[in-house]
Scaffold this active site. Structure first.
Site, PDB file in Angstrom:
ATOM      1  N   ARG A  58       0.807  -1.224   0.000  1.00  0.00           N
ATOM      2  CA  ARG A  58       0.000   0.000   0.000  1.00  0.00           C
ATOM      3  C   ARG A  58       0.837   1.271   0.000  1.00  0.00           C
ATOM      4  O   ARG A  58       0.369   2.314  -0.391  1.00  0.00           O
ATOM      5  CB  ARG A  58      -0.768   0.080   1.320  1.00  0.00           C
ATOM      6  CG  ARG A  58      -1.965  -0.748   1.425  1.00  0.00           C
ATOM      7  CD  ARG A  58      -2.443  -0.635   2.877  1.00  0.00           C
ATOM      8  NE  ARG A  58      -3.305  -1.739   3.182  1.00  0.00           N
ATOM      9  CZ  ARG A  58      -4.606  -1.735   2.951  1.00  0.00           C
ATOM     10  NH1 ARG A  58      -5.190  -0.689   2.437  1.00  0.00           N
ATOM     11  NH2 ARG A  58      -5.330  -2.794   3.237  1.00  0.00           N
ATOM     12  N   LYS A 162      -0.138 -19.335   4.286  1.00  0.00           N
ATOM     13  CA  LYS A 162      -1.003 -19.675   5.405  1.00  0.00           C
ATOM     14  C   LYS A 162      -1.352 -18.416   6.186  1.00  0.00           C
ATOM     15  O   LYS A 162      -0.600 -17.442   6.083  1.00  0.00           O
ATOM     16  CB  LYS A 162      -0.361 -20.727   6.293  1.00  0.00           C
ATOM     17  CG  LYS A 162       0.868 -20.219   7.066  1.00  0.00           C
ATOM     18  CD  LYS A 162       1.418 -21.263   7.974  1.00  0.00           C
ATOM     19  CE  LYS A 162       0.833 -21.157   9.354  1.00  0.00           C
ATOM     20  NZ  LYS A 162       1.726 -20.660  10.397  1.00  0.00           N
ATOM     21  N   HIS A 192       5.746 -24.198   4.695  1.00  0.00           N
ATOM     22  CA  HIS A 192       7.200 -24.121   4.470  1.00  0.00           C
ATOM     23  C   HIS A 192       7.966 -25.260   5.137  1.00  0.00           C
ATOM     24  O   HIS A 192       9.082 -25.569   4.729  1.00  0.00           O
ATOM     25  CB  HIS A 192       7.755 -22.737   4.843  1.00  0.00           C
ATOM     26  CG  HIS A 192       7.983 -22.509   6.296  1.00  0.00           C
ATOM     27  ND1 HIS A 192       6.987 -22.167   7.176  1.00  0.00           N
ATOM     28  CD2 HIS A 192       9.121 -22.573   7.046  1.00  0.00           C
ATOM     29  CE1 HIS A 192       7.490 -22.033   8.384  1.00  0.00           C
ATOM     30  NE2 HIS A 192       8.783 -22.273   8.335  1.00  0.00           N
ATOM     31  N   GLU A 230       9.882 -24.306  20.116  1.00  0.00           N
ATOM     32  CA  GLU A 230      10.545 -23.032  19.810  1.00  0.00           C
ATOM     33  C   GLU A 230      10.908 -22.319  21.100  1.00  0.00           C
ATOM     34  O   GLU A 230      10.128 -22.333  22.055  1.00  0.00           O
ATOM     35  CB  GLU A 230       9.611 -22.134  19.001  1.00  0.00           C
ATOM     36  CG  GLU A 230       9.257 -22.718  17.645  1.00  0.00           C
ATOM     37  CD  GLU A 230       8.391 -21.757  16.848  1.00  0.00           C
ATOM     38  OE1 GLU A 230       8.923 -21.040  16.011  1.00  0.00           O
ATOM     39  OE2 GLU A 230       7.172 -21.728  17.107  1.00  0.00           O
ATOM     40  N   HIS A 254       1.985 -27.468   9.765  1.00  0.00           N
ATOM     41  CA  HIS A 254       3.296 -28.132   9.776  1.00  0.00           C
ATOM     42  C   HIS A 254       3.250 -29.544  10.386  1.00  0.00           C
ATOM     43  O   HIS A 254       3.719 -30.509   9.800  1.00  0.00           O
ATOM     44  CB  HIS A 254       4.311 -27.294  10.552  1.00  0.00           C
ATOM     45  CG  HIS A 254       4.334 -25.849  10.140  1.00  0.00           C
ATOM     46  ND1 HIS A 254       4.227 -25.448   8.832  1.00  0.00           N
ATOM     47  CD2 HIS A 254       4.441 -24.703  10.856  1.00  0.00           C
ATOM     48  CE1 HIS A 254       4.281 -24.121   8.768  1.00  0.00           C
ATOM     49  NE2 HIS A 254       4.405 -23.643   9.983  1.00  0.00           N
ATOM     50  N   LYS A 342       5.854 -22.383  22.201  1.00  0.00           N
ATOM     51  CA  LYS A 342       6.795 -21.251  22.151  1.00  0.00           C
ATOM     52  C   LYS A 342       7.300 -21.001  23.564  1.00  0.00           C
ATOM     53  O   LYS A 342       6.668 -21.421  24.550  1.00  0.00           O
ATOM     54  CB  LYS A 342       6.084 -20.012  21.626  1.00  0.00           C
ATOM     55  CG  LYS A 342       5.703 -20.140  20.145  1.00  0.00           C
ATOM     56  CD  LYS A 342       5.519 -18.785  19.495  1.00  0.00           C
ATOM     57  CE  LYS A 342       4.970 -18.912  18.098  1.00  0.00           C
ATOM     58  NZ  LYS A 342       6.009 -19.221  17.103  1.00  0.00           N
ATOM     59  N   LYS A 347      15.014 -24.440  20.504  1.00  0.00           N
ATOM     60  CA  LYS A 347      14.317 -24.602  19.244  1.00  0.00           C
ATOM     61  C   LYS A 347      14.744 -25.939  18.659  1.00  0.00           C
ATOM     62  O   LYS A 347      15.918 -26.145  18.350  1.00  0.00           O
ATOM     63  CB  LYS A 347      14.705 -23.459  18.300  1.00  0.00           C
ATOM     64  CG  LYS A 347      13.975 -23.485  16.960  1.00  0.00           C
ATOM     65  CD  LYS A 347      14.265 -22.205  16.165  1.00  0.00           C
ATOM     66  CE  LYS A 347      13.740 -22.299  14.749  1.00  0.00           C
ATOM     67  NZ  LYS A 347      12.508 -21.570  14.540  1.00  0.00           N
TER      68      LYS A 347
HETATM   69  C1  BG6 Z   1       5.244 -20.328  11.136  1.00  0.00           C
HETATM   70  C2  BG6 Z   1       4.471 -20.015  12.394  1.00  0.00           C
HETATM   71  O1  BG6 Z   1       4.403 -20.972  10.212  1.00  0.00           O
HETATM   72  O2  BG6 Z   1       6.349 -21.165  11.438  1.00  0.00           O
HETATM   73  C3  BG6 Z   1       5.388 -19.383  13.419  1.00  0.00           C
HETATM   74  O3  BG6 Z   1       3.414 -19.120  12.087  1.00  0.00           O
HETATM   75  C4  BG6 Z   1       6.597 -20.238  13.666  1.00  0.00           C
HETATM   76  O4  BG6 Z   1       4.695 -19.163  14.648  1.00  0.00           O
HETATM   77  C5  BG6 Z   1       7.280 -20.581  12.344  1.00  0.00           C
HETATM   78  O5  BG6 Z   1       7.499 -19.542  14.509  1.00  0.00           O
HETATM   79  C6  BG6 Z   1       8.409 -21.566  12.553  1.00  0.00           C
HETATM   80  O6  BG6 Z   1       9.112 -21.724  11.359  1.00  0.00           O
HETATM   81  P1  BG6 Z   1      10.684 -21.895  11.338  1.00  0.00           P
HETATM   82  O7  BG6 Z   1      10.995 -22.295   9.945  1.00  0.00           O
HETATM   83  O8  BG6 Z   1      11.265 -20.550  11.712  1.00  0.00           O
HETATM   84  O9  BG6 Z   1      11.015 -22.928  12.348  1.00  0.00           O
END
Ligand code: BG6
Length: 485
Positions: A58, A162, A192, A230, A254, A342, A347
């Site tokens: 925008r 998503k 992803h 995470e 995921h 989280k 992680k």
């Molecule tokens: C995203 C979630 O799809 O994936 C996030 O919305 C999450 O909350 C993230 O932190 C994690 O992806 P990656 O690749 O950073 O581990």
């Protein structure tokens, strides 16, 4: 030339001229994932020889203003943006609430065709709030931008980020809507995690190594664990996250899709529709939650700083652990423990296959640790198998160790980021790592069965930096399982 580049070059030479239009080019997704991936790819030469990027948002900026913004944002993330990428970018200011502001877009894309003396493949990346997907599809159709070019054999594709809907009904509605503008073969629904190397390796490990298939079933597998943990807190995404929570944010996409890849039957060939068909069978076979099941098989939690950091009073879960089963004959009775959260100690994302211990063996071996096959998706990409060995020396003493296949050693650190792989697949028209409409809907159907019970479930508090609520450990131990980490 590095091994990774060598591997990619066979694809690159065949890639047609491509113009990628990103809607939402100033958003976090673009800045954190897409543009860094594109920057790295273009710098490494892993890109179509003739590539243009139109960045849309925008903000009433010129291309130069957008480029300075981009440089600053990369710097704030301790990254350097590729000059080659910068020179491929044109900025387009479009207001997602005013159709007329997009009137000039067709001219911009058309000009690029003229400059290149040929048509480009037209790829559209919807990285905006999903509420704009209909508007954008409409704008593109009205501008005549959804027509492919038969003369140059050029395609039109759309990649949709998503969240794909917020429940089964809205996902179906969105699928229906997109299918009025695009054909299924043109729609790339991204998850992803499916672009992460170790997740891609699941199919290869399972179906290229013949010794696994005979034991990949309820006779031999005791339980399976999928954990995506995470350490990061929700941070500045709190407004989005507060409405979403761990179950919709991580489980619906995921975790369930990784579970489907872990459990699916062998596809006849590695074609997108074959893979989707087998995954769909699994997603549809998952036992839905009921009030009774939610009481015994679901734990939700929230880290203790969540409310104060966002000034919220929300009951949103930042942690979830659950036991799931499937009615698929291969898996009847096998528990699947799924967990995400989280604000945890570290992680790590892993899938662990815990094998049964057979009783019909010499008594000296009855104390052997069970075999556990673990796929570590991140941070240390690897596949490990826990096995028993004889301790060196006299007698027969058992020693437990891991057979490890570490990616960093094997591939000299050349692990492409998930978005790089998926963007390249989008460019070259390979849907195998993307989701079919039915898969997204089936995953929502399962998640929808849990949502009504969240309200009455105890929201366990946990301290940031711990391993999550103790109740999650009890959930697995009462079924004889344990979390690997
Ligand atoms: C995203 C979630 O799809 O994936 C996030 O919305 C999450 O909350 C993230 O932190 C994690 O992806 P990656 O690749 O950073 O581990």
């Amino acid at each position: 030339m590095t091994a990774m580049k060598e591997n990619f070059h066979q694809y690159i030479e065949k890639l047609p001229p491509t113009i990628l239009t990103i809607f939402g080019a100033t958003g976090d997704l673009s800045l954190d994932y897409l543009l860094p991936a594109l920057s790295h790819m273009i710098e490494e030469g892993i890109f179509p020889p003739n590539f243009r990027l139109v960045a849309v948002s925008r903000r009433p900026w010129t291309t130069d203003e957008y480029l300075s913004f981009l440089k600053q944002e990369f710097k704030a993330r301790n990254r350097v943006v590729s000059e080659k990428l910068l020179s491929a970018i044109s900025y387009f200011a479009g207001d997602f609430d005013h159709k007329s502001s997009f009137n000039a877009l067709a001219g911009v894309l058309g000009d690029k065709d003229i400059q290149a003396h040929s048509c480009f493949n037209r790829l559209f990346y919807f990285a905006t709030d999903p509420k704009y997907f209909e508007f954008l599809s409409h704008v593109l159709k009205d501008a005549g931008l959804l027509k492919s070019c038969a003369k140059h054999n050029r395609m039109v594709r759309v990649l949709v980020e998503k969240p794909f809907g917020s429940n089964e009904q809205t996902a179906k509605k969105l699928n229906k809507l997109l299918l009025t503008y695009f054909k299924e073969q043109q729609i790339y629904r991204i998850d992803h995690f499916l672009g992460k190397e170790v997740v891609q390796n699941l199919l290869v490990m399972r179906f290229a190594n013949d010794f696994l298939e005979p034991v990949w079933n309820r006779e031999h597998i005791d339980h399976i664990e999928v954990s995506v943990l995470e350490s990061e807190l929700v941070g500045k995404r709190v407004n989005f996250y507060d409405k979403t929570g761990a179950i919709k944010d991580m489980l619906q996409n995921h975790i369930l899709h990784m579970l489907a890849l872990t459990l699916m039957d062998r596809p006849q060939k590695l074609a997108p529709e074959e893979i989707a068909k087998q995954k769909l069978k699994i997603l549809r076979s998952l036992q839905l939650f009921t009030a009774a099941k939610a009481k015994t098989d679901l734990v939700i939690g929230q880290y203790s700083d969540y409310r104060s950091s966002g000034g919220l009073k929300s009951e949103t879960e930042t942690f979830a652990a659950l036991k799931v089963t499937s009615s698929h004959p291969r898996w009847k009775g096998v528990p699947f423990f799924l967990r995400t959260g989280k604000g945890l100690a570290r992680k790590v994302a892993e899938i662990s296959i815990h094998f049964k211990q057979q009783k019909n063996k010499p008594k000296e071996f009855l104390t052997a640790a069970p075999n556990v096959l673990t796929f570590q998706i991140q941070p240390d990409e690897s596949v490990r198998m826990q096995i028993s060995n004889k301790t060196v020396g006299f007698g027969v003493e058992l020693h437990t160790a891991d057979l490890v296949f570490g990616y960093k050693e094997a591939f000299k650190h050349e692990i492409p980021a998930a978005y790089e792989r998926l963007l390249l697949d989008f460019i070259q028209g390979d849907q195998r790592l993307f989701l079919a409409s039915g898969e997204v809907e089936a995953a929502w159907r399962f998640v929808d069965s849990i949502i009504p019970y969240l309200e009455n479930a105890t929201l366990e508090r946990y301290l940031p930096g711990c391993n999550g609520p103790k109740a999650a450990d009890k959930l697995v131990s009462k079924y004889g399982g344990w979390w690997t980490k």
